[in-house]
Scaffold this motif. Structure first.
Motif, PDB file in Angstrom:
ATOM      1  N   TYR A 146       0.829  -1.201   0.000  1.00  0.00           N
ATOM      2  CA  TYR A 146       0.000   0.000   0.000  1.00  0.00           C
ATOM      3  C   TYR A 146       0.867   1.255   0.000  1.00  0.00           C
ATOM      4  CZ  TYR A 146      -3.648  -3.224   1.534  1.00  0.00           C
ATOM      5  OH  TYR A 146      -4.540  -4.264   1.617  1.00  0.00           O
ATOM      6  N   VAL A 147       0.332   2.321  -0.603  1.00  0.00           N
ATOM      7  CA  VAL A 147       0.888   3.664  -0.396  1.00  0.00           C
ATOM      8  C   VAL A 147      -0.193   4.465   0.321  1.00  0.00           C
ATOM      9  CG1 VAL A 147       1.580   5.829  -1.494  1.00  0.00           C
ATOM     10  CG2 VAL A 147       2.468   3.661  -2.370  1.00  0.00           C
ATOM     11  N   TYR A 148       0.133   4.945   1.501  1.00  0.00           N
ATOM     12  CA  TYR A 148      -0.833   5.722   2.289  1.00  0.00           C
ATOM     13  C   TYR A 148      -0.522   7.210   2.191  1.00  0.00           C
ATOM     14  CZ  TYR A 148      -1.772   1.325   4.790  1.00  0.00           C
ATOM     15  OH  TYR A 148      -2.100   0.038   5.125  1.00  0.00           O
ATOM     16  N   THR A 149      -1.566   8.008   1.998  1.00  0.00           N
ATOM     17  CA  THR A 149      -1.431   9.462   2.134  1.00  0.00           C
ATOM     18  C   THR A 149      -2.483   9.900   3.158  1.00  0.00           C
ATOM     19  OG1 THR A 149      -2.846   9.697   0.172  1.00  0.00           O
ATOM     20  CG2 THR A 149      -0.486   9.903  -0.162  1.00  0.00           C
ATOM     21  N   VAL A 231      16.808   6.337  -0.945  1.00  0.00           N
ATOM     22  CA  VAL A 231      16.404   4.944  -1.211  1.00  0.00           C
ATOM     23  C   VAL A 231      16.313   4.816  -2.727  1.00  0.00           C
ATOM     24  CG1 VAL A 231      14.618   3.191  -0.935  1.00  0.00           C
ATOM     25  CG2 VAL A 231      15.092   4.783   0.945  1.00  0.00           C
ATOM     26  N   THR A 232      17.048   3.879  -3.302  1.00  0.00           N
ATOM     27  CA  THR A 232      17.034   3.712  -4.765  1.00  0.00           C
ATOM     28  C   THR A 232      15.861   2.823  -5.181  1.00  0.00           C
ATOM     29  OG1 THR A 232      18.360   1.700  -4.726  1.00  0.00           O
ATOM     30  CG2 THR A 232      19.566   3.793  -4.776  1.00  0.00           C
ATOM     31  N   GLU A 233      15.595   2.819  -6.487  1.00  0.00           N
ATOM     32  CA  GLU A 233      14.506   1.966  -6.998  1.00  0.00           C
ATOM     33  C   GLU A 233      14.811   0.491  -6.720  1.00  0.00           C
ATOM     34  OE1 GLU A 233      12.929   2.787 -10.924  1.00  0.00           O
ATOM     35  OE2 GLU A 233      12.316   0.691 -11.150  1.00  0.00           O
ATOM     36  N   LYS A 234      16.069   0.143  -6.888  1.00  0.00           N
ATOM     37  CA  LYS A 234      16.479  -1.249  -6.665  1.00  0.00           C
ATOM     38  C   LYS A 234      16.187  -1.666  -5.213  1.00  0.00           C
ATOM     39  CE  LYS A 234      20.430  -4.208  -7.647  1.00  0.00           C
ATOM     40  NZ  LYS A 234      21.560  -4.293  -6.738  1.00  0.00           N
ATOM     41  N   GLU A 235      16.534  -0.779  -4.286  1.00  0.00           N
ATOM     42  CA  GLU A 235      16.309  -1.075  -2.867  1.00  0.00           C
ATOM     43  C   GLU A 235      14.816  -1.150  -2.540  1.00  0.00           C
ATOM     44  OE1 GLU A 235      20.466   1.157  -1.572  1.00  0.00           O
ATOM     45  OE2 GLU A 235      18.559   2.205  -1.417  1.00  0.00           O
ATOM     46  N   ALA A 236      14.044  -0.251  -3.163  1.00  0.00           N
ATOM     47  CA  ALA A 236      12.602  -0.255  -2.912  1.00  0.00           C
ATOM     48  C   ALA A 236      11.954  -1.530  -3.457  1.00  0.00           C
ATOM     49  CB  ALA A 236      11.965   0.986  -3.538  1.00  0.00           C
ATOM     50  N   ARG A 237      12.400  -1.946  -4.644  1.00  0.00           N
ATOM     51  CA  ARG A 237      11.873  -3.191  -5.238  1.00  0.00           C
ATOM     52  C   ARG A 237      12.159  -4.384  -4.324  1.00  0.00           C
ATOM     53  NH1 ARG A 237      10.628  -3.691 -10.751  1.00  0.00           N
ATOM     54  NH2 ARG A 237      10.721  -1.720 -11.899  1.00  0.00           N
ATOM     55  N   GLU A 238      13.333  -4.386  -3.748  1.00  0.00           N
ATOM     56  CA  GLU A 238      13.730  -5.463  -2.856  1.00  0.00           C
ATOM     57  C   GLU A 238      12.810  -5.507  -1.628  1.00  0.00           C
ATOM     58  OE1 GLU A 238      15.520  -8.726  -2.635  1.00  0.00           O
ATOM     59  OE2 GLU A 238      15.905  -7.410  -4.371  1.00  0.00           O
ATOM     60  N   LYS A 239      12.521  -4.325  -1.066  1.00  0.00           N
ATOM     61  CA  LYS A 239      11.696  -4.254   0.153  1.00  0.00           C
ATOM     62  C   LYS A 239      10.261  -4.710  -0.073  1.00  0.00           C
ATOM     63  CE  LYS A 239      12.461  -0.033   1.838  1.00  0.00           C
ATOM     64  NZ  LYS A 239      12.234   1.060   2.797  1.00  0.00           N
ATOM     65  N   GLU A 240       9.774  -4.528  -1.320  1.00  0.00           N
ATOM     66  CA  GLU A 240       8.387  -4.916  -1.630  1.00  0.00           C
ATOM     67  C   GLU A 240       8.129  -6.398  -1.376  1.00  0.00           C
ATOM     68  OE1 GLU A 240       7.543  -3.951  -5.641  1.00  0.00           O
ATOM     69  OE2 GLU A 240       7.172  -1.829  -5.237  1.00  0.00           O
ATOM     70  N   ALA A 263       2.750  10.714   4.615  1.00  0.00           N
ATOM     71  CA  ALA A 263       2.611   9.595   3.693  1.00  0.00           C
ATOM     72  C   ALA A 263       3.563   8.506   4.152  1.00  0.00           C
ATOM     73  CB  ALA A 263       2.965  10.031   2.275  1.00  0.00           C
ATOM     74  N   THR A 264       3.161   7.256   3.929  1.00  0.00           N
ATOM     75  CA  THR A 264       4.022   6.159   4.372  1.00  0.00           C
ATOM     76  C   THR A 264       3.820   4.933   3.476  1.00  0.00           C
ATOM     77  OG1 THR A 264       4.625   4.758   6.256  1.00  0.00           O
ATOM     78  CG2 THR A 264       2.314   5.401   6.108  1.00  0.00           C
ATOM     79  N   SER A 265       4.931   4.233   3.193  1.00  0.00           N
ATOM     80  CA  SER A 265       4.881   3.009   2.387  1.00  0.00           C
ATOM     81  C   SER A 265       6.246   2.335   2.388  1.00  0.00           C
ATOM     82  CB  SER A 265       4.494   3.333   0.939  1.00  0.00           C
ATOM     83  OG  SER A 265       4.501   2.159   0.164  1.00  0.00           O
ATOM     84  N   ARG A 266       6.232   1.006   2.217  1.00  0.00           N
ATOM     85  CA  ARG A 266       7.532   0.338   2.037  1.00  0.00           C
ATOM     86  C   ARG A 266       7.947   0.399   0.570  1.00  0.00           C
ATOM     87  NH1 ARG A 266       4.241  -3.772   3.404  1.00  0.00           N
ATOM     88  NH2 ARG A 266       5.091  -3.847   5.516  1.00  0.00           N
ATOM     89  N   LYS A 267       7.056   0.864  -0.287  1.00  0.00           N
ATOM     90  CA  LYS A 267       7.345   0.956  -1.719  1.00  0.00           C
ATOM     91  C   LYS A 267       8.140   2.209  -2.093  1.00  0.00           C
ATOM     92  CE  LYS A 267       4.045  -0.004  -4.726  1.00  0.00           C
ATOM     93  NZ  LYS A 267       4.601  -1.120  -5.525  1.00  0.00           N
ATOM     94  N   PHE A 268       8.321   3.124  -1.152  1.00  0.00           N
ATOM     95  CA  PHE A 268       8.864   4.428  -1.537  1.00  0.00           C
ATOM     96  C   PHE A 268      10.340   4.422  -1.944  1.00  0.00           C
ATOM     97  CE2 PHE A 268       5.530   6.994   1.015  1.00  0.00           C
ATOM     98  CZ  PHE A 268       4.739   7.133  -0.119  1.00  0.00           C
ATOM     99  N   TYR A 288       8.166   8.088  -4.035  1.00  0.00           N
ATOM    100  CA  TYR A 288       7.288   7.508  -5.058  1.00  0.00           C
ATOM    101  C   TYR A 288       7.586   6.026  -5.225  1.00  0.00           C
ATOM    102  CZ  TYR A 288      11.597   9.079  -7.376  1.00  0.00           C
ATOM    103  OH  TYR A 288      12.913   9.345  -7.664  1.00  0.00           O
ATOM    104  N   PRO A 289       6.542   5.242  -5.571  1.00  0.00           N
ATOM    105  CA  PRO A 289       6.756   3.823  -5.851  1.00  0.00           C
ATOM    106  C   PRO A 289       7.373   3.653  -7.239  1.00  0.00           C
ATOM    107  CG  PRO A 289       4.459   4.377  -6.185  1.00  0.00           C
ATOM    108  CD  PRO A 289       5.119   5.619  -5.652  1.00  0.00           C
ATOM    109  N   LYS A 290       7.881   2.488  -7.521  1.00  0.00           N
ATOM    110  CA  LYS A 290       8.543   2.226  -8.808  1.00  0.00           C
ATOM    111  C   LYS A 290       7.610   2.463  -9.995  1.00  0.00           C
ATOM    112  CE  LYS A 290       7.460  -2.740  -9.168  1.00  0.00           C
ATOM    113  NZ  LYS A 290       6.478  -2.922  -8.080  1.00  0.00           N
ATOM    114  N   GLU A 291       6.288   2.333  -9.757  1.00  0.00           N
ATOM    115  CA  GLU A 291       5.313   2.542 -10.826  1.00  0.00           C
ATOM    116  C   GLU A 291       5.370   3.968 -11.384  1.00  0.00           C
ATOM    117  OE1 GLU A 291       4.835   0.874  -8.085  1.00  0.00           O
ATOM    118  OE2 GLU A 291       4.104  -1.084  -8.723  1.00  0.00           O
ATOM    119  N   ALA A 292       6.006   4.878 -10.654  1.00  0.00           N
ATOM    120  CA  ALA A 292       6.078   6.280 -11.085  1.00  0.00           C
ATOM    121  C   ALA A 292       7.292   6.546 -11.969  1.00  0.00           C
ATOM    122  CB  ALA A 292       6.130   7.187  -9.866  1.00  0.00           C
TER     123      ALA A 292
END
Ligand SMILES: [Zn+2]
Length: 687
Positions: A146-149, A231-240, A263-268, A288-292
């Motif tokens: 989830y991405v929470y705002t 936090v890099t995209e690679k690191e965020a993908r790993e955390k997902e 706002a809070t998320s492990r995807k950020f 932002y999540p990787k989808e962005a």
């Protein structure tokens, strides 16, 4: 002071807050009002009871939520208030009226005194896919995250001011917020693998960030050229891929803000850079999540920087230490130091120029709201245009100056003309209470029309130099205060020496539009050979010679009949009065000899008073633009006739050649009437 905890499984937010309220008013207060915005989504909320709609043959299922006022989903929104207590822990008496809560004080709170109390509450956050709104969460089915705002998430103080006492007008969904300034110390507990962004600066970075993240964070504070990835995209993908069972508490502090969001998320993914503004270096940050990506890593933080720089130039230096832009689908919402923005690329990462513009514009706009209304703290519940209109104007200016390749017509006179052409009786003036503007017209009414009006003020009525000084004066005068509409109107006049009463009346209090009809053009030449200066009693005969042979003038549609001729007689003795010297009639005759004299009748069809911008095209192909101030209408608002003298023969006259007046009907703006100038074709084809 707030302690809040997010439950990532149930989406429940549980909070406990302590408010210390200072009574700065000259009178004592028997009770306090707080806003319970989450009650908008409670069963039988005032919004659901009063939203209207119809059933058609086929209707998207999603409409049976808040849009029609009929909610058929299982979600139960609204606050559960657990307790309201004073500093000693004694329960306080309170009553909830829809989205407002009145707390009765044990004894009246006198001027200069303060009162501390605490509220324990909880509510369940909603899915923004179902309930379109300013906060909520977005679910990503592919990775189950989830991405929470979180917005309007805690009971917030109402404004008490000298203008209307308590501003406790109910929250109906459209009219936004009236909020008072305060200092916030907020602790937010989330799953340990989340990244949190919020109003304010992180107080415990050493605790919540890894050593590497902390180093990058410190590096970003000194990086002025480009963002640093914390936090890099690679690191965020790993955390997902995993979900932590541990918790972490992020602490934020914010001073002199009207609200607090997070706002809070492990995807950020997290990037940040410093922005140089005078002696301040606020940290621009994007989550932002990787989808962005790749759109967001390229454009979000850059757009924050552009907004902070341009807005600071036009108002006051951005006073806060951070500015976040957070991504989650289908958003565009502002809070102090933080905003939530939609716009993402396609699945393959590609995006159109329109998506690029939409992202840049939304980030600039929402970051820009830090200035209006977060700092110049107008009452949004009452007057949406005071923040949206002024902000759209500066957003448009930022795009015009920083992204010229993306600049279009949004918020410009040309852009608003088609709306202004609509049915006057059905529209509402800009000066309409926010919730009473029909949703379909809210965009033009609160955003684009006031922005276009301000553009006309800057470019045509006042000129950029005077306008910019006056606008800045308003912003500085009302920063960290609560301005009402008249405060804006007065400041703009006070700082400029331009009488704008006519402008505010027409553009803000009516639904009139600009439509000037160039109803009649007459061309005259002095008939010098027929003048006999010695014949003192010779009378003027207007158009005497030519009109006798070519018939009635004035109905002509072009210049083909040639000029009418007229005579100048000597100035009669009675006009010379008691002066001993005499007007030199021959000198005046010589000045006019051979000149082309044009008399134009302008009719005000649309109702709005307007300056006139006239483009003259001469026989040799050259052009000249002439600007006439709006005061030209001061003796007659309906029809005026004005005389112009030109050395060269004119072949074409065009009103509003650059579409700077928002004239809604270009067909009556041109002479000769039969031919159509190329700019008119352009205007038509563009609209
Ligand atoms: Zn806005």
């Amino acid at each position: 002071m707030i302690n809040a905890e997010v439950n990532d499984k149930t989406h429940q937010l549980t909070g406990s807050e302590t408010i210390t309220y200072y009574n700065n008013a000259p009178e004592s207060l028997k009770f306090l009002w707080l806003q319970l915005d989450q009650n908008l989504l409670a069963d039988q909320s005032i919004m659901n009871q009063t939203n209207t709609g119809t059933v058609k043959d086929s209707i998207p299922a999603a409409f049976f939520t808040t849009a029609t006022g009929v909610m058929v989903t299982d979600y139960k929104g609204g606050y559960a208030i657990k307790s309201v207590k004073d500093a000693a822990g004694k329960s306080l008496s309170y009553i909830i009226n829809n989205t407002m809560m009145r707390i009765d004080l044990p004894s009246p709170l006198k001027t200069g005194e303060k009162f501390s109390f605490s509220i324990d509450w909880s509510y369940t956050e909603y899915d923004r896919q179902v309930y379109d709104g300013r906060g909520g969460y977005e679910f990503f089915p592919e990775d189950g995250n989830y991405v929470y705002t979180f917005a309007q998430w805690f009971p917030r103080m109402c404004v008490y001011d000298d203008y209307e006492g308590w501003q406790n007008k109910q929250f109906l969904g459209q009219g936004e917020f009236a909020l008072t300034f305060g200092n916030y110390s907020v602790k937010i507990t989330v799953p340990a693998d989340h990244i949190v962004g919020a109003t304010g600066t992180i107080q415990n970075a050493k605790t919540v960030l890894t050593k590497e993240q902390l180093e990058r964070f410190e590096k970003a504070k000194k990086s002025f050229e480009a963002p640093v990835f914390i936090v890099t995209e690679k690191e965020a993908r790993e955390k997902e891929k995993t979900k932590s069972d541990k918790k972490a508490t992020w602490e934020f502090y914010a001073e002199n803000v009207r609200d607090f969001a997070f706002a809070t998320s492990r995807k950020f993914i997290w990037d940040a850079q410093a922005v140089k503004l005078g002696d301040k270096t606020p940290l621009a940050q994007s989550l932002y999540p990787k989808e962005a990506n790749p759109l967001w890593e390229r454009e979000s933080t850059k757009a924050i920087r552009n907004a902070l720089e341009l807005y600071s130039e036009r108002t006051f230096e951005y006073p806060y230490p951070v500015a976040y832009s957070i991504h989650s689908a289908h958003q565009g919402m502002e809070y102090p130091m933080i905003c939530f923005n939609g716009e993402r690329p396609k699945k393959d990462g590609s995006y159109s120029k329109q998506t690029l513009y939409d992202l840049v514009a939304v980030v600039i706009h929402e970051v820009g709201h830090n200035f209006f209304p977060m700092i110049v703290n107008s009452d949004e519940r009452q007057w949406s245009w005071m923040d949206e209109g002024l902000n759209t104007f500066l957003e448009k200016e930022t795009v015009r100056l920083r992204y010229p390749e993306l600049f279009g017509t949004h918020g410009t006179p040309k852009g608003i003309a088609p709306f202004m052409k609509g049915e006057k009786n059905q529209m509402r003036p800009i000066m309409t209470s926010s919730d009473n503007v029909r949703p379909g017209e809210f965009g033009p009414n609160a955003y684009a029309k006031p922005s276009a009006a301000l553009t006309i003020l800057r470019e045509t009525v006042m000129g950029p130099e005077i306008f910019d000084k006056a606008f800045k004066e308003y912003a500085q005068r009302w920063a960290f205060k609560h301005p009402a509409p008249a405060d804006f109107f007065r400041s703009m006049e006070d700082a400029s020496a331009v009488d704008l009463d006519w402008f505010w009346r027409g553009w803000f209090y009516t639904t009139d539009n600009v439509d000037v009809d160039m109803a009649e053009v007459k061309w005259f030449k002095l008939q010098s050979e027929s003048v006999e200066p010695e014949k003192k009693k010779l009378k003027v005969k207007r158009g005497d010679l030519k009109s006798e042979t070519t018939g009635a003038k004035g109905n002509a549609n072009d210049f083909s009949d040639g000029p009418e001729q007229f005579s100048l007689i000597n100035t009669p003795e009675y006009l010379q009065g008691e002066f001993k010297s005499r007007v030199d009639d021959n000198a005046i005759r010589q000045k006019l000899d051979g000149k082309n004299i044009y008399q134009i009748k302008f009719k005000n069809v649309g109702g709005l008073i307007t300056p006139l911008v006239i483009e003259w095209t001469f026989k040799d192909g050259s052009k000249e633009i002439e600007r006439i101030p709006a005061e030209v209408w001061r003796l007659n608002e309906d029809v005026i006739t004005k005389v112009f003298i030109k050395d060269r023969e004119v072949v074409n006259i065009l009103l509003d050649p650059n579409f700077e007046l928002a004239d809604v009907e270009m067909r009556n703006n041109v002479f000769p009437k039969k031919t159509t100038p190329s700019k008119f074709d352009q205007f038509k084809s563009n609209n």
